[in-house]
Write an enzyme that holds these catalytic residues in place. Sequence first.
Site, PDB file in Angstrom:
ATOM      1  N   LYS A   1       0.898  -0.945  -0.039  1.00 34.56           N
ATOM      2  CA  LYS A   1      -0.171   0.097  -0.321  1.00 34.56           C
ATOM      3  C   LYS A   1       0.762   1.198   0.043  1.00 34.56           C
ATOM      4  O   LYS A   1       0.833   2.398  -0.586  1.00 34.56           O
ATOM      5  CB  LYS A   1      -0.893   0.061   0.881  1.00 34.56           C
ATOM      6  N   ASN A   2       1.861   1.021   1.344  1.00 32.82           N
ATOM      7  CA  ASN A   2       2.283   2.754   1.361  1.00 32.82           C
ATOM      8  C   ASN A   2       3.353   3.069  -0.176  1.00 32.82           C
ATOM      9  O   ASN A   2       4.161   4.075   0.122  1.00 32.82           O
ATOM     10  CB  ASN A   2       3.508   2.767   2.383  1.00 32.82           C
TER      11      ASN A   2
ATOM     12  N   ARG B   1       0.682  14.306  13.847  1.00 35.18           N
ATOM     13  CA  ARG B   1       1.636  14.042  12.114  1.00 35.18           C
ATOM     14  C   ARG B   1       1.154  16.114  10.931  1.00 35.18           C
ATOM     15  O   ARG B   1       0.427  15.629  10.723  1.00 35.18           O
ATOM     16  CB  ARG B   1       0.842  12.977  11.907  1.00 35.18           C
TER      17      ARG B   1
ATOM     18  N   CYS C   1      -4.843  12.704  13.336  1.00 33.19           N
ATOM     19  CA  CYS C   1      -5.273  11.577  13.102  1.00 33.19           C
ATOM     20  C   CYS C   1      -4.975  10.524  14.173  1.00 33.19           C
ATOM     21  O   CYS C   1      -4.008  11.068  15.626  1.00 33.19           O
ATOM     22  CB  CYS C   1      -4.799  10.745  11.672  1.00 33.19           C
TER      23      CYS C   1
ATOM     24  N   ASP D   1       5.252   0.656  11.857  1.00 27.93           N
ATOM     25  CA  ASP D   1       3.964  -0.081  11.592  1.00 27.93           C
ATOM     26  C   ASP D   1       3.893  -1.841  11.907  1.00 27.93           C
ATOM     27  O   ASP D   1       2.747  -2.234  11.668  1.00 27.93           O
ATOM     28  CB  ASP D   1       3.968  -0.053   9.955  1.00 27.93           C
TER      29      ASP D   1
ATOM     30  N   ARG E   1      -8.847  -0.829   4.751  1.00 26.24           N
ATOM     31  CA  ARG E   1      -7.681   0.096   4.126  1.00 26.24           C
ATOM     32  C   ARG E   1      -6.379  -0.388   3.954  1.00 26.24           C
ATOM     33  O   ARG E   1      -5.863  -0.078   2.850  1.00 26.24           O
ATOM     34  CB  ARG E   1      -7.061   1.365   5.049  1.00 26.24           C
TER      35      ARG E   1
HETATM   36  N1  EPU Z   1       6.149  14.997  11.095  1.00 26.46           N
HETATM   37  C1  EPU Z   1       6.599  15.888  11.434  1.00 26.46           C
HETATM   38  N2  EPU Z   1       6.610  17.308  10.550  1.00 26.46           N
HETATM   39  C2  EPU Z   1       5.953  16.281   8.906  1.00 26.46           C
HETATM   40  C3  EPU Z   1       6.335  16.229   8.484  1.00 26.46           C
HETATM   41  C4  EPU Z   1       6.383  14.250   8.922  1.00 26.46           C
HETATM   42  O1  EPU Z   1       7.064  16.204  12.235  1.00 26.46           O
HETATM   43  O2  EPU Z   1       6.276  17.638   8.134  1.00 26.46           O
HETATM   44  C5  EPU Z   1       6.587  13.827  11.565  1.00 26.46           C
HETATM   45  C6  EPU Z   1       5.574  12.731  12.006  1.00 26.46           C
HETATM   46  O3  EPU Z   1       4.294  13.104  13.042  1.00 26.46           O
HETATM   47  C7  EPU Z   1       6.381  11.659  12.756  1.00 26.46           C
HETATM   48  C8  EPU Z   1       7.340  11.494  11.931  1.00 26.46           C
HETATM   49  O4  EPU Z   1       7.900  12.648  11.722  1.00 26.46           O
HETATM   50  O5  EPU Z   1       6.853  11.606  14.185  1.00 26.46           O
HETATM   51  C9  EPU Z   1       8.143  10.584  10.772  1.00 26.46           C
HETATM   52  O6  EPU Z   1       7.027  10.722   9.686  1.00 26.46           O
HETATM   53  P1  EPU Z   1       6.465   9.961   8.631  1.00 26.46           P
HETATM   54  O7  EPU Z   1       6.635  11.960   7.931  1.00 26.46           O
HETATM   55  O8  EPU Z   1       7.728   9.194   8.312  1.00 26.46           O
HETATM   56  O9  EPU Z   1       5.064   9.635   8.244  1.00 26.46           O
HETATM   57  P2  EPU Z   1       4.337   9.505   6.716  1.00 26.46           P
HETATM   58  O10 EPU Z   1       4.743   9.565   5.381  1.00 26.46           O
HETATM   59  O11 EPU Z   1       2.979  10.235   7.433  1.00 26.46           O
HETATM   60  C10 EPU Z   1       4.542   7.339   7.053  1.00 26.46           C
HETATM   61  C11 EPU Z   1       3.630   5.815   6.223  1.00 26.46           C
HETATM   62  C12 EPU Z   1       2.878   5.013   7.682  1.00 26.46           C
HETATM   63  C13 EPU Z   1       4.057   4.989   8.147  1.00 26.46           C
HETATM   64  C14 EPU Z   1       5.205   6.195   9.200  1.00 26.46           C
HETATM   65  C15 EPU Z   1       7.224   5.487   8.769  1.00 26.46           C
HETATM   66  C16 EPU Z   1       1.994   5.756   4.147  1.00 26.46           C
HETATM   67  C17 EPU Z   1       1.458   6.370   3.251  1.00 26.46           C
HETATM   68  N3  EPU Z   1       2.590   6.261   5.766  1.00 26.46           N
HETATM   69  O12 EPU Z   1       4.059   8.097   6.931  1.00 26.46           O
HETATM   70  O13 EPU Z   1       2.385   4.225   7.476  1.00 26.46           O
HETATM   71  O14 EPU Z   1       4.086   4.452   9.868  1.00 26.46           O
HETATM   72  O15 EPU Z   1       5.901   6.680   7.139  1.00 26.46           O
HETATM   73  O16 EPU Z   1       6.995   4.850   8.698  1.00 26.46           O
HETATM   74  O17 EPU Z   1       3.178   5.722   3.540  1.00 26.46           O
HETATM   75  C18 EPU Z   1       0.196   2.895   7.768  1.00 26.46           C
HETATM   76  O18 EPU Z   1       0.734   2.497   6.938  1.00 26.46           O
HETATM   77  O19 EPU Z   1      -0.201   2.208   9.000  1.00 26.46           O
HETATM   78  C19 EPU Z   1       1.674   4.141   8.183  1.00 26.46           C
HETATM   79  C20 EPU Z   1       0.973   4.733   9.347  1.00 26.46           C
END
Ligand code: EPU
Length: 429
Positions: free
Chosen positions: A22-23, A131, A126, A316, A408
């Site tokens: 998915k990701n 986030r 969320c 995850d 999902r």
């Molecule tokens: N963060 C910030 N500011 C930003 C972006 C991120 O502070 O602008 C923080 C987040 O709050 C978090 C950390 O940085 O504490 C890491 O967040 P990241 O941006 O890596 O997460 P994401 O890209 O929103 C993806 C996956 C998540 C997975 C995370 C971490 C997808 C669609 N989602 O989220 O997957 O947990 O990376 O590996 O790729 C899931 O599939 O259930 C899921 C939540």
Amino acid sequence: MDRIRIRGGAPLNGLIPISGAKNAALPLMIASLLTEENLELGNVPRLADISSLLRIMSNFGVDHSIAGRRPGQSSETGQTIRLTAKNIIDTTAPYELVSTMRASFWVIAPLVARFGHAKVSMPGGCAIGTRPVDLLIMALAKLGAAIEIEGGYVVATAPKGLIGAEIDFPKVTVGGTHVALMAATLAQGTTVIRNAAREPEVVDLAECLIKMGARIEGAGTSEIVVEGVSRLGGTSHDVMPDRIETGTYAMAVAMTGGDLILDNTRPEYLQAALDVLGQAGVEVSSTHGGIRIRRNGNGIQPVDVTTDPFPGFPTDLQAQFMALMTRANGTSRIRETIFENRFMHVQELARLGAQIRLDGDSAYVDGVAGLKGAPVMATDLRASVSLVIAGLVAEGETTINRVYHLDRGFEALEAKLARCGAQIERLRG
Ligand code: EPU
């Protein structure tokens, strides 16, 4: 609303085919906005999040077609989706759509890079934490986009196009890296992304972008260098296997005992988690196309784990591992360092008889001799599946409510587990 009912106690034996990730599929679909030519993606999982993103893309004017199922293909064989972003009629992603799935915010990058304008709703918090998207916005601003926040929307404009820049992420962000990478492909000049996420999904996106004509080096390391090009073309690409689905079924058989082959996946995508399973007393080996996981007779040993960006132990898989540790012979400490509030499964696991104490970013899990079935529900995808894992060994019946969370992110979950001996069924609501 559908529910899932499990009668615990059966070991898992057999083979589970692993679906496309998915990701990885989500950013790959979003990358189709970078070109007017066709992007054909194979091995796309049949999941609610994929359908939601297709709706958002259709709103922009992206055409899509899904290849028909061929004879002999089951409903678990990934689908092939062709996306064509030739006639874009709108570059706005409204709140109603973005709020259903945070990753859809990432459309901001290809839209501003190719069309010079994007207006995308802020996704909001969320269940697993606040986030924010500040680092994604920072990356676009570095590339020369003018950013304004208006009525809950991020408006990014770059009428003369983006310009290569140095982007230093103060913390590792998967979404931030995807956004910076996609935007930089069409920026003028060189972009250096430092402290980039090294997740395999970033590499999958980069490989597809390279096939589309992008010039990218270093994906999979913490420094990615992108030479911008003036246009990208179409290509075909197969989505990588889902490492979180793989790890989830590995935790499930570690929990129930038995012998499972996880087919069509790669151990190097989840080595940290497999190492931890080895320490817990589970036998892990590689097969020709996947991984074999066995636990016969031995108890589960407690192991301390800290979640970290790749190649560390993935956040995850934290909830699923916690479910496993509820049955360990002793106490384990599980530290969550990625999201500040990803422990909602603790209360629900407790309803099944788990003994877990929370202290700041850590959960201390005292293994118990047995769990007892109960009705439970969860507030996010990975938390829900941790309850499935616990239900597989809980005495009696466990009913999991709010199954839409599972839909999902887990393709054909109950069919895959039932074929390997689990007593699991979906009750249509
Ligand atoms: N963060 C910030 N500011 C930003 C972006 C991120 O502070 O602008 C923080 C987040 O709050 C978090 C950390 O940085 O504490 C890491 O967040 P990241 O941006 O890596 O997460 P994401 O890209 O929103 C993806 C996956 C998540 C997975 C995370 C971490 C997808 C669609 N989602 O989220 O997957 O947990 O990376 O590996 O790729 C899931 O599939 O259930 C899921 C939540």
